[in-house]
Each structure stands twice: as structure tokens, then as C-alpha cells.
Design an enzyme around this catalytic site. Structure first.
Site, PDB file in Angstrom:
ATOM      1  N   CYS A 163      62.286  46.015  31.718  1.00  0.00           N
ATOM      2  CA  CYS A 163      60.857  45.789  31.943  1.00  0.00           C
ATOM      3  C   CYS A 163      60.103  46.917  31.253  1.00  0.00           C
ATOM      4  CB  CYS A 163      60.552  45.724  33.446  1.00  0.00           C
ATOM      5  SG  CYS A 163      60.277  47.326  34.216  1.00  0.00           S
ATOM      6  N   ARG A 220      69.439  57.974  45.428  1.00  0.00           N
ATOM      7  CA  ARG A 220      69.422  58.852  44.241  1.00  0.00           C
ATOM      8  C   ARG A 220      69.513  60.305  44.676  1.00  0.00           C
ATOM      9  NH1 ARG A 220      64.174  57.983  40.760  1.00  0.00           N
ATOM     10  NH2 ARG A 220      65.148  56.001  40.225  1.00  0.00           N
ATOM     11  N   LYS A 258      54.249  59.574  41.189  1.00  0.00           N
ATOM     12  CA  LYS A 258      55.375  60.457  40.870  1.00  0.00           C
ATOM     13  C   LYS A 258      54.968  61.555  39.889  1.00  0.00           C
ATOM     14  CE  LYS A 258      57.656  56.838  39.250  1.00  0.00           C
ATOM     15  NZ  LYS A 258      58.567  55.914  38.534  1.00  0.00           N
ATOM     16  N   CYS A 310      62.284  53.244  31.875  1.00  0.00           N
ATOM     17  CA  CYS A 310      63.255  54.146  32.510  1.00  0.00           C
ATOM     18  C   CYS A 310      64.301  54.716  31.554  1.00  0.00           C
ATOM     19  CB  CYS A 310      63.943  53.433  33.667  1.00  0.00           C
ATOM     20  SG  CYS A 310      62.773  52.962  34.963  1.00  0.00           S
ATOM     21  N   LYS A 346      56.953  64.465  37.132  1.00  0.00           N
ATOM     22  CA  LYS A 346      58.244  64.813  36.538  1.00  0.00           C
ATOM     23  C   LYS A 346      58.163  66.087  35.706  1.00  0.00           C
ATOM     24  CE  LYS A 346      59.824  60.059  36.529  1.00  0.00           C
ATOM     25  NZ  LYS A 346      60.319  58.925  35.732  1.00  0.00           N
ATOM     26  N   CYS A 355      67.774  46.273  40.186  1.00  0.00           N
ATOM     27  CA  CYS A 355      66.374  46.693  40.082  1.00  0.00           C
ATOM     28  C   CYS A 355      65.431  45.535  40.400  1.00  0.00           C
ATOM     29  CB  CYS A 355      66.080  47.236  38.683  1.00  0.00           C
ATOM     30  SG  CYS A 355      64.350  47.725  38.544  1.00  0.00           S
ATOM     31  N   CYS A 365      68.510  51.074  30.692  1.00  0.00           N
ATOM     32  CA  CYS A 365      68.211  51.305  32.114  1.00  0.00           C
ATOM     33  C   CYS A 365      69.095  50.389  32.961  1.00  0.00           C
ATOM     34  CB  CYS A 365      66.741  51.017  32.388  1.00  0.00           C
ATOM     35  SG  CYS A 365      66.386  49.253  32.394  1.00  0.00           S
ATOM     36  N   ARG A 395      59.774  65.223  41.124  1.00  0.00           N
ATOM     37  CA  ARG A 395      61.144  64.683  41.190  1.00  0.00           C
ATOM     38  C   ARG A 395      62.176  65.719  40.719  1.00  0.00           C
ATOM     39  NH1 ARG A 395      60.876  58.908  40.748  1.00  0.00           N
ATOM     40  NH2 ARG A 395      59.017  58.215  41.863  1.00  0.00           N
TER      41      ARG A 395
END
Ligand code: SRM
Ligand code: SF4
Length: 555
Positions: free
Chosen positions: A474, A70, A207, A478, A209, A435, A429, A139
């Protein structure tokens, strides 16, 4: 700092043991027999923007290890030269697709070990990076991609880059591994004792953001971020930002202690204090986030459990300022502007709809080649990735519009009505086959489902009705399903939880409506709901708003 008596997670232990985040990544890259990274290195490579994956379509015949890489692309802005580099890299080392993400980045999928080193090195040579695209750090920072509305966009973009730079981890391992090809000596005291000036030895518990938006456009779903900056623009001048903290969407099925949360707007600050406030929020997460449970480690749980007042006071103390009361703002949409438009500086820009962000050459529609040709022929324009998984071609001379249209059309990419309203407003997503966390299909399934829902809407007398539909494989969230008007969240192969009642401005979370709906039964479940909506809606009322008014209040 919070005292944590429960056992810290394994991730915490390995970060502390190797604070440069070097792991044994370079040694593995140098081993021609290695087809994957060790378990611990699979955690370290995330900080370098890389995920170990396997092609789940091939599992029955044995695991085929692949990597996802990414980019770190602040504000999603790329030069045509960078675009050409990414296009080449996808063809040479990946599966020849570029996947625009919901956070203004590009992912390469299907990279094999031998291609990883050259790919990451070349991304860096193009003056972009993959450092901190994933991992327990701040991120990719998001900034409004649309040039249409206000000259303040350029100032906001510059602030996004400033914050991204200020929050970048300082480890020298990234350079050593990917540019010099050197494995850092893990026993060298300089490496063992390395402490990042902002993140310390163990980085963040999870994480983090950050996003900037300019009202009235909330195209980056700012309230779903740990830290949001809502630009306040007066008379075309940026006067400052409302800060919003504690957003996040990830949850787990069957675990009520995990939940989506929208950020709280805590106050106004002038632009010159941005970096201080951003660092203060990061360090609140660093010091108070839960390092004993990764499912409870995001900043949103700190804000929820300690309270907004406590959070504001802690941020003010750390940043050394008093936030002013938030300034008024309002959002009208989360959409991108598709098609040709004129920017405030007189240049033209084109919003290109990319179905679920996947840029590829398909039979009859060679979008990847078309964009490459545009990058080659128009070296002065800008490629901008949007948080809705689209691409904006910006800074186009109006005289070049015709040639760009022609290039897109020659490659089968429509420039008039690019997609129906449902497709244009939807996101899925990645999910299968790459994934590792996917419980159900998403990117590959949603387009066909949208066609089915479109037919259903026409059948019940709602043709061309715009409903923001999002799907994820899931519950991690995302494609930001929990702010959609209608969302499908994967529970098991072919089975989805259905969520209803988000709005068009990204300011309301939806709620679960049905826990488990089989793929084949989606129309049967939705039909009575759509019929009720048609009968009960007030003039101009959107589906999500009707749900909140009529369905929620009845339950
Ligand atoms: Fe995500 C994990 C893809 C945006 C919440 N996300 C993953 C991984 C890396 C799976 C994994 O951990 O093994 C997925 C890789 C799939 C693949 O094969 O490529 C993945 N996430 C994506 C992308 C590509 C989705 C897309 O279709 O565009 C987005 C990349 C953004 C980027 O460029 O940085 C992406 N992920 C998001 C968002 C949306 C956003 O940030 O605006 C969210 C919800 C917001 C949030 O963070 O709360 C999101 N991803 C997660 C989570 C749940 C985090 C949590 O707090 O519980 C995970 C799982 C995890 O971290 O353990 C996850
Ligand atoms: Fe994978 Fe789940 Fe994220 Fe979809 S929502 S990309 S299935 S982690």
C-alpha cells in the site's frame, strides 16, 4: 502552541481521557473469553508495541484474530541470550518466524490472546521492551549496525541509546499491565491526571521516528525520518551531528495533500546537546502537529508548511542553543555489507542476507535454527538488526568464523554468494496476510518478481545489473519505496503503481511513472525502459540516475 479549531480526532480524545494509556487492556487479558481488544484499546495497545490483526488468508471462512508484537530494540542490538528468548517466543506464542523490520526491530506475527501476556513479559525479562515500538511517540531509535568503518560507531550507538531513553514515555501502565498483571483504576485521580513530562497528556499527534547514521554509509535512510542525526567524524573522533528534520514517506492514493518528504539538514550540534535538540524537535511536533487529521499530522507537514527557517528557529529557542552551519558530509551507499568482513577493532563480522527480513525454517534452509545454534554456541557475539531487514553477527573472534560458516551451511544457509544482486538490494514490506492496510501482496510476491526481472535484465543485455527495487502492499511506505530506484506500490490485488528514479544513497525521492500495472504485465512495461537504459546510459551510470537524467527531464 497551535490553536486548532477543527474537531480533534478520536485518538486525541481517548489519549486525553486515559493519559496513562492503560485502556482496559489488563481487564481484557484477564477475560478468558476475550479473543480481541475493544476499538479504543486497539489504539492504546499500539503504544505498548502491539497491533490487533486478523489472518486475511482466512477471512472467507470467518475472522481469526491474531496480534502482531514489535520489539523496542535501540540500534537493533541484541545479545545472544536475547536472541534465544525471541526465538523461543516466536515458536511458543507466534507463527515460529522472526520478522526483522526496516527499523532494526523484530516483529512476532500470529500471536493469540492467551500468549500475549507471557510474550510481552518475557521480552521485558530479557531486558528489551515493546513499549513505544508503535503509537504516537518516538519509536525505536536507529543506529548504524555495521562495525567495519570507524571506532566512532560505538559512541554513536551510545548516543542512540541515550536519545531513546530520553524520549521514552513514562506511563506506569506498561509495567502494571505486562509485568504485574494489574488493571489501573481509570477513575483514580492519579491516573486520570497523569501527564507525561515530555509528551503531556495527549502525546504526539502522530508517530515520530529518529535515526543516526555515519557517512558515507546511509544504511538507515536517515532523511526519511522525522529526526535524523548525521554523525560528523574527524580523525576517528565523533565531533558532533548534523541534525535533519521533517522526513517521512507515508501517503495515500488519490490524496495529493499527502506526500513523501526528505528531511532538511538544519545545522550542526555537539554531542552533549543531542538530548536537548531531540526533545526540542519532539515538542515542536507535539505543539504544532495537526491533531485534527491523522493523515496530515506528521512533523513533515509542519516543516513543509511553516518552513525550514521557522522550524530551525523554534528548535533553537526550545533547546536554548544556536545550531552551527551543517558540516560537509557525503553518502555513497544505503547497503549493508554482506558476508565476512573485519571490523576496526580486529573482530570479524558477518552480514547475513535475510529475504525480506523473514527468519524461518524452510525446507532445505533452516535459518531460524541456524541462528539459534549460533546464539547458543557463541554467547559473546552480538546480533545486530539492520534497516535493510538483514542480520549482522558482530564481535566474532576471527578463529570462530569457520565454525559459524559451518553451522550456517549445515542448515542450508549459504555464506558465499548469499543472494543475487537484485535480491540483495531489495526490500518488501510485510503486507498480506497480516497487515490490515495491505491493498496488494508484497513480502510473498517480491521474490518471484525479482527472479522475473532478473531474467528480463539478462534478456536485454543487463545481466547482474544492480537496481534497488522495493515493494509495498500500500502507499504507506514501510519498505521505503519512495527512495528506491524502482518501486512497486500496491494499489489493488495484483496491481501496482510503479515509481522510478531514487538513487543509491537515499538522497533523492523517486516519482510515479505508471499509475496501475497488472502483475502479469510488469515485464512488458519494463522491457522498453530497460532497453533504453542499456542504450543511453553513461559509463557506470545507475538505473535510478539515468531515469532522473533522461526520463524525468523528458516528461
Ligand atoms: Fe509501517 C503502518 C509494518 C516501517 C510507514 N506498518 C504499519 C502497520 C503497523 C499496519 C497498520 O497500521 O495496521 C504494518 C504492520 C504490518 C504487519 O503485519 O506486520 C507496518 N512498518 C512496518 C514494518 C514491519 C515493515 C517491514 O517490512 O519491515 C516496519 C516496522 C518498523 C519498526 O520496526 O518500527 C515499518 N512504516 C515503516 C516505514 C519505514 C521507516 O520508518 O523507515 C515507514 C515510512 C516512513 C514513515 O514513517 O514515514 C512506515 N507504517 C507506515 C505508515 C504511514 C505513516 C504516515 O505518515 O502516513 C503506516 C500507517 C499509519 O501509520 O497509519 C504504517
Ligand atoms: Fe502494510 Fe502498507 Fe506498511 Fe506494507 S506498506 S506493511 S501494506 S501498511
Amino acid at each position: 502552541m497551535i490553536e486548532q479549531t477543527a474537531k480533534r480526532t478520536h485518538n486525541e480524545e481517548i489519549k486525553e481521557a486515559i493519559p496513562t494509556l492503560a485502556g482496559t487492556i489488563a481487564a481484557t487479558l484477564q477475560d478468558p473469553a476475550a479473543d480481541r481488544f475493544s476499538e479504543d484499546d486497539q489504539q492504546f495497545i499500539k503504544f505498548h508495541g502491539i497491533y490487533q490483526q486478523d489472518d486475511r488468508d482466512l477471512r472467507k471462512t470467518g475472522k481469526k484474530y491474531i496480534l502482531m508484537v514489535r520489539g523496542r530494540i535501540p540500534g537493533g542490538v541484541m545479545t545472544p541470550a536475547q536472541w534465544i528468548t525471541f526465538d523461543d517466543l516466536a515458536a511458543r506464542y507466534g507463527n515460529n518466524t522472526l520478522r526483522v523490520t526496516t527499523r532494526q526491530s523484530i516483529q512476532f506475527h500470529g500471536v493469540v490472546m492467551a500468549g500475549l501476556g507471557p510474550l510481552v513479559k518475557t521480552v521485558n525479562e530479557s531486558l528489551l521492551s515493546t513499549l513505544a515500538a508503535c503509537g504516537d511517540v518516538n519509536r525505536n531509535v536507529l543506529a548504524p549496525p555495521t562495525p567495519a568503518y570507524t571506532r566512532a560507531r560505538e559512541e554513536v550507538f551510545a548516543d542512540c541509546v541515550r536519545v531513546a531513553d530520553a524520549l521514552r514515555p513514562q506511563t506506569r501502565a506498561y509495567h502494571a499491565i505486562w509485568l504485574d498483571g494489574v488493571q489501573l483504576d481509570l477513575d483514580d485521580p492519579a491516573n486520570k491526571n497523569f501527564t507525561d513530562p515530555l509528551y503531556g497528556k495527549t502525546y504526539l499527534p502522530r508517530k515520530f521516528k529518529t535515526a543516526f547514521v555515519i557517512p558515507p554509509i546511509n544504511d538507515l535512510d536517515v532523511l526519511t525520518n522525522d529526526l535524523g542525526f548525521i554523525a560528523i567524524v574527524e580523525n576517528e573522533r565523533l565531533v558532533g551531528y548534523n541534525a535533519a528534520v521533517g522526513g517521512g514517506l507515508g501517503r495515500s492514493h488519490g490524496n495529493e495533500a499527502t506526500y513523501p518528504r526528505l528531511a532538511d539538514v538544519i545545522g550542526f550540534l555537539p554531542p552533549e546537546r543531542l538530548v536537548d535538540v531531540a526533545k526540542a524537535v519532539v515538542t515542536v511536533h507535539r505543539d504544532f502537529g495537526d491533531r485534527t487529521d491523522r493523515k496530515h499530522a506528521r512533523l513533515k507537514y509542519v516543516v513543509q508548511e511553516r518552513g525550514v527557517e521557522w522550524t530551525r528557529a523554534e528548535i533553537e529557542r526550545r533547546a536554548g542553543l544556536t545550531l552551527e552551519p551543517p558540516r560537509p558530509y557525503h553518502f555513497t551507499t544505503t547497503h549493508d555489507l554482506l558476508g565476512w568482513h573485519r571490523a576496526v577493532d580486529g573482530s570479524a563480522f558477518f552480514g547475513l542476507h535475510v529475504e525480506n527480513g523473514r527468519i524461518r525454517d524452510a525446507t532445505g534452509k533452516a535459518m531460524k535454527t541456524a541462528l539459534r545454534r549460533i546464539a547458543e554456541r557463541f554467547p559473546h557475539i552480538e546480533f545486530r538488526l539492520t534497516g535493510n531487514q538483514n542480520v549482522i553477527l558482530a564481535r566474532v573472534a576471527p578463529a570462530d568464523q569457520g565454525a559459524i560458516d559451518a553451522l550456517l551451511n549445515e542448515h542450508g544457509v549459504p555464506t558465499g554468494r548469499q543472494a543475487s544482486v537484485l535480491h540483495a538490494a531489495a526490500m518488501a514490506c510485510v503486507a498480506l496476510p497480516t497487515c490490515g492496510l495491505a491493498l496488494a501482496e508484497s513480502e510473498r510476491f517480491l521474490p518471484g518478481l525479482l527472479d522475473r526481472i532478473e531474467k528480463l535484465l539478462a534478456d536485454v543485455g543487463l545481466p547482474d545489473e544492480e537496481i534497488i527495487i522495493r515493494m509495498t502492499g500500500c502507499p504507506n511506505g514501510c519498505a521505503r519505496p519512495y527512495t528506491a530506484e524502482l518501486a512497486f506500490v500496491g494499489k489493488a490485488p495484483g496491481r501496482y503503481q510503479v515509481w522510478l528514479g531514487g538513487n543509491a544513497t537515499g538522497t533523492r525521492l523517486n516519482r510515479v511513472w505508471k499509475d496501475m500495472v497488472k502483475e502479469a504485465e510488469i515485464e512488458a512495461e519494463l522491457r522498453p525502459l530497460f532497453e533504453r537504459f542499456r542504450g543511453e546510459r553513461q559509463p557506470g551510470e545507475r538505473f535510478g540516475d539515468w531515469v532522473a537524467r533522461a526520463v524525468w527531464t523528458a516528461t
